[in-house]
Motif scaffolding. Sequence first.
Motif, PDB file in Angstrom:
ATOM      1  N   GLY A 168      51.155  43.312  46.728  1.00 13.55           N
ATOM      2  CA  GLY A 168      50.118  42.578  47.442  1.00 13.55           C
ATOM      3  C   GLY A 168      49.941  43.072  48.867  1.00 13.55           C
ATOM      4  O   GLY A 168      48.818  43.165  49.363  1.00 13.55           O
ATOM      5  N   VAL A 169      51.045  43.411  49.540  1.00 13.45           N
ATOM      6  CA  VAL A 169      50.965  43.950  50.900  1.00 13.45           C
ATOM      7  C   VAL A 169      50.169  45.257  50.891  1.00 13.45           C
ATOM      8  O   VAL A 169      49.298  45.482  51.724  1.00 13.45           O
ATOM      9  CB  VAL A 169      52.382  44.173  51.490  1.00 13.45           C
ATOM     10  N   ILE A 170      50.449  46.106  49.910  1.00  9.88           N
ATOM     11  CA  ILE A 170      49.762  47.399  49.798  1.00  9.88           C
ATOM     12  C   ILE A 170      48.281  47.191  49.512  1.00  9.88           C
ATOM     13  O   ILE A 170      47.417  47.800  50.147  1.00  9.88           O
ATOM     14  CB  ILE A 170      50.437  48.267  48.717  1.00  9.88           C
ATOM     15  N   GLU A 171      47.964  46.313  48.577  1.00  9.52           N
ATOM     16  CA  GLU A 171      46.566  46.097  48.208  1.00  9.52           C
ATOM     17  C   GLU A 171      45.789  45.356  49.298  1.00  9.52           C
ATOM     18  O   GLU A 171      44.588  45.570  49.445  1.00  9.52           O
ATOM     19  CB  GLU A 171      46.478  45.399  46.855  1.00  9.52           C
ATOM     20  N   ASP A 172      46.466  44.532  50.086  1.00  6.47           N
ATOM     21  CA  ASP A 172      45.801  43.919  51.237  1.00  6.47           C
ATOM     22  C   ASP A 172      45.377  44.998  52.227  1.00  6.47           C
ATOM     23  O   ASP A 172      44.303  44.921  52.816  1.00  6.47           O
ATOM     24  CB  ASP A 172      46.721  42.918  51.944  1.00  6.47           C
ATOM     25  N   GLU A 173      46.215  46.008  52.392  1.00  6.04           N
ATOM     26  CA  GLU A 173      45.908  47.091  53.332  1.00  6.04           C
ATOM     27  C   GLU A 173      44.786  47.985  52.804  1.00  6.04           C
ATOM     28  O   GLU A 173      43.932  48.423  53.561  1.00  6.04           O
ATOM     29  CB  GLU A 173      47.166  47.925  53.608  1.00  6.04           C
ATOM     30  N   THR A 174      44.771  48.253  51.501  1.00  4.56           N
ATOM     31  CA  THR A 174      43.743  49.140  50.941  1.00  4.56           C
ATOM     32  C   THR A 174      42.429  48.418  50.695  1.00  4.56           C
ATOM     33  O   THR A 174      41.381  49.054  50.615  1.00  4.56           O
ATOM     34  CB  THR A 174      44.208  49.772  49.612  1.00  4.56           C
ATOM     35  N   GLY A 175      42.475  47.105  50.536  1.00  6.46           N
ATOM     36  CA  GLY A 175      41.259  46.354  50.267  1.00  6.46           C
ATOM     37  C   GLY A 175      40.788  46.454  48.836  1.00  6.46           C
ATOM     38  O   GLY A 175      39.666  46.061  48.510  1.00  6.46           O
ATOM     39  N   GLN A 176      41.641  46.959  47.958  1.00  6.89           N
ATOM     40  CA  GLN A 176      41.283  47.036  46.548  1.00  6.89           C
ATOM     41  C   GLN A 176      42.543  47.059  45.696  1.00  6.89           C
ATOM     42  O   GLN A 176      43.594  47.509  46.142  1.00  6.89           O
ATOM     43  CB  GLN A 176      40.433  48.281  46.260  1.00  6.89           C
ATOM     44  N   ALA A 177      42.411  46.556  44.465  1.00  4.90           N
ATOM     45  CA  ALA A 177      43.490  46.669  43.495  1.00  4.90           C
ATOM     46  C   ALA A 177      43.565  48.128  43.062  1.00  4.90           C
ATOM     47  O   ALA A 177      42.533  48.768  42.854  1.00  4.90           O
ATOM     48  CB  ALA A 177      43.223  45.765  42.305  1.00  4.90           C
ATOM     49  N   LEU A 178      44.765  48.663  42.940  1.00  2.00           N
ATOM     50  CA  LEU A 178      44.912  50.077  42.612  1.00  2.00           C
ATOM     51  C   LEU A 178      45.319  50.318  41.163  1.00  2.00           C
ATOM     52  O   LEU A 178      45.229  51.438  40.678  1.00  2.00           O
ATOM     53  CB  LEU A 178      45.929  50.727  43.562  1.00  2.00           C
ATOM     54  N   GLU A 179      45.756  49.270  40.467  1.00  2.00           N
ATOM     55  CA  GLU A 179      46.085  49.417  39.054  1.00  2.00           C
ATOM     56  C   GLU A 179      44.797  49.509  38.248  1.00  2.00           C
ATOM     57  O   GLU A 179      43.812  48.840  38.558  1.00  2.00           O
ATOM     58  CB  GLU A 179      46.885  48.224  38.567  1.00  2.00           C
ATOM     59  N   GLN A 180      44.823  50.304  37.197  1.00  2.00           N
ATOM     60  CA  GLN A 180      43.621  50.504  36.389  1.00  2.00           C
ATOM     61  C   GLN A 180      43.253  49.225  35.642  1.00  2.00           C
ATOM     62  O   GLN A 180      44.102  48.572  35.036  1.00  2.00           O
ATOM     63  CB  GLN A 180      43.854  51.631  35.393  1.00  2.00           C
ATOM     64  N   SER A 181      41.973  48.865  35.720  1.00  2.38           N
ATOM     65  CA  SER A 181      41.458  47.717  34.977  1.00  2.38           C
ATOM     66  C   SER A 181      39.959  47.882  34.791  1.00  2.38           C
ATOM     67  O   SER A 181      39.311  48.643  35.510  1.00  2.38           O
ATOM     68  CB  SER A 181      41.747  46.401  35.710  1.00  2.38           C
ATOM     69  N   GLU A 182      39.434  47.163  33.810  1.00  5.62           N
ATOM     70  CA  GLU A 182      37.994  47.156  33.589  1.00  5.62           C
ATOM     71  C   GLU A 182      37.405  45.950  34.302  1.00  5.62           C
ATOM     72  O   GLU A 182      37.922  44.840  34.196  1.00  5.62           O
ATOM     73  CB  GLU A 182      37.666  47.092  32.100  1.00  5.62           C
ATOM     74  N   ASP A 183      36.348  46.179  35.072  1.00  3.54           N
ATOM     75  CA  ASP A 183      35.697  45.132  35.841  1.00  3.54           C
ATOM     76  C   ASP A 183      34.211  45.094  35.505  1.00  3.54           C
ATOM     77  O   ASP A 183      33.612  46.126  35.217  1.00  3.54           O
ATOM     78  CB  ASP A 183      35.823  45.384  37.347  1.00  3.54           C
ATOM     79  N   THR A 184      33.626  43.912  35.584  1.00  8.90           N
ATOM     80  CA  THR A 184      32.178  43.761  35.513  1.00  8.90           C
ATOM     81  C   THR A 184      31.727  43.187  36.847  1.00  8.90           C
ATOM     82  O   THR A 184      32.249  42.156  37.290  1.00  8.90           O
ATOM     83  CB  THR A 184      31.763  42.842  34.352  1.00  8.90           C
ATOM     84  N   VAL A 185      30.806  43.880  37.503  1.00  5.64           N
ATOM     85  CA  VAL A 185      30.315  43.453  38.816  1.00  5.64           C
ATOM     86  C   VAL A 185      28.792  43.435  38.811  1.00  5.64           C
ATOM     87  O   VAL A 185      28.153  44.154  38.048  1.00  5.64           O
ATOM     88  CB  VAL A 185      30.812  44.388  39.943  1.00  5.64           C
ATOM     89  N   ILE A 186      28.238  42.595  39.659  1.00  5.79           N
ATOM     90  CA  ILE A 186      26.793  42.588  39.892  1.00  5.79           C
ATOM     91  C   ILE A 186      26.596  43.031  41.331  1.00  5.79           C
ATOM     92  O   ILE A 186      27.106  42.403  42.260  1.00  5.79           O
ATOM     93  CB  ILE A 186      26.180  41.208  39.613  1.00  5.79           C
ATOM     94  N   LEU A 187      25.892  44.134  41.502  1.00  7.61           N
ATOM     95  CA  LEU A 187      25.711  44.748  42.809  1.00  7.61           C
ATOM     96  C   LEU A 187      24.360  44.397  43.407  1.00  7.61           C
ATOM     97  O   LEU A 187      23.365  44.301  42.692  1.00  7.61           O
ATOM     98  CB  LEU A 187      25.826  46.274  42.690  1.00  7.61           C
ATOM     99  N   ASP A 188      24.344  44.234  44.719  1.00  6.78           N
ATOM    100  CA  ASP A 188      23.105  43.994  45.457  1.00  6.78           C
ATOM    101  C   ASP A 188      22.457  45.327  45.822  1.00  6.78           C
ATOM    102  O   ASP A 188      23.146  46.283  46.174  1.00  6.78           O
ATOM    103  CB  ASP A 188      23.379  43.245  46.761  1.00  6.78           C
ATOM    104  N   GLY A 189      21.124  45.346  45.775  1.00  8.43           N
ATOM    105  CA  GLY A 189      20.378  46.454  46.346  1.00  8.43           C
ATOM    106  C   GLY A 189      20.053  46.103  47.785  1.00  8.43           C
ATOM    107  O   GLY A 189      20.301  44.986  48.226  1.00  8.43           O
TER     108      GLY A 189
END
Length: 194
Positions: free
Chosen positions: A35-56
């Motif tokens: 968690g300390v590492i991912e707080d610093e990077t701002g992203q989860a680094l383990e591989q996973s599938e995500d579904t996102v809705i992006l803004d234009g």
Amino acid sequence: MAYASADELRRLLREESFTEEETATAELLIELAQGVIEDETGQALEQSEDTVILDGPTDEDPRHHPATGSRKLILPRWPVTAVASVGLTEDDDPLIFGKDADYTWSAAGILHRRGADWPSHDRAVEVTYTAGYSTIPPGLKRMCLRLAVSGWANPEALAAETLGDHSRSFSAEALGMELTPADRRTLGAYRART
């Protein structure tokens, strides 16, 4: 999948074995270090599938110019290893992948629209993709284990301890699960870009 295992922490500590309670503590410390590492990077680094809705871009966005659009969208996580689907939220038909089709993608997490611009409004594009590392890079694993050892060796985050005529003091980095300046520089290469 964790960055490291309780058994790897046990071996690093040179312990012959862990009790059930010690194994649970080791797993918790590894999770906290991750968690300390991912707080610093701002992203989860383990591989996973995500579904996102992006803004234009929107009219309120100072970068938006009605005469120009954007052919590139940046996905929130990277490195990208697969894109399962891309679709416009206003349309039920999925976009087709390919240089001569609707879009292409890169491992850097950039979706490139072919022959058109991405829509310029909020919640415009839905993407299902896989990002992260299937195997955590050794430098991150080392960092995670070092942070977990700090929590194991100094659970009260003491600066110094004296018992009779025996005393010991801890370095600033060993006071808790704290990243060093060198760690922060290393993690810069894994930082989220959005």
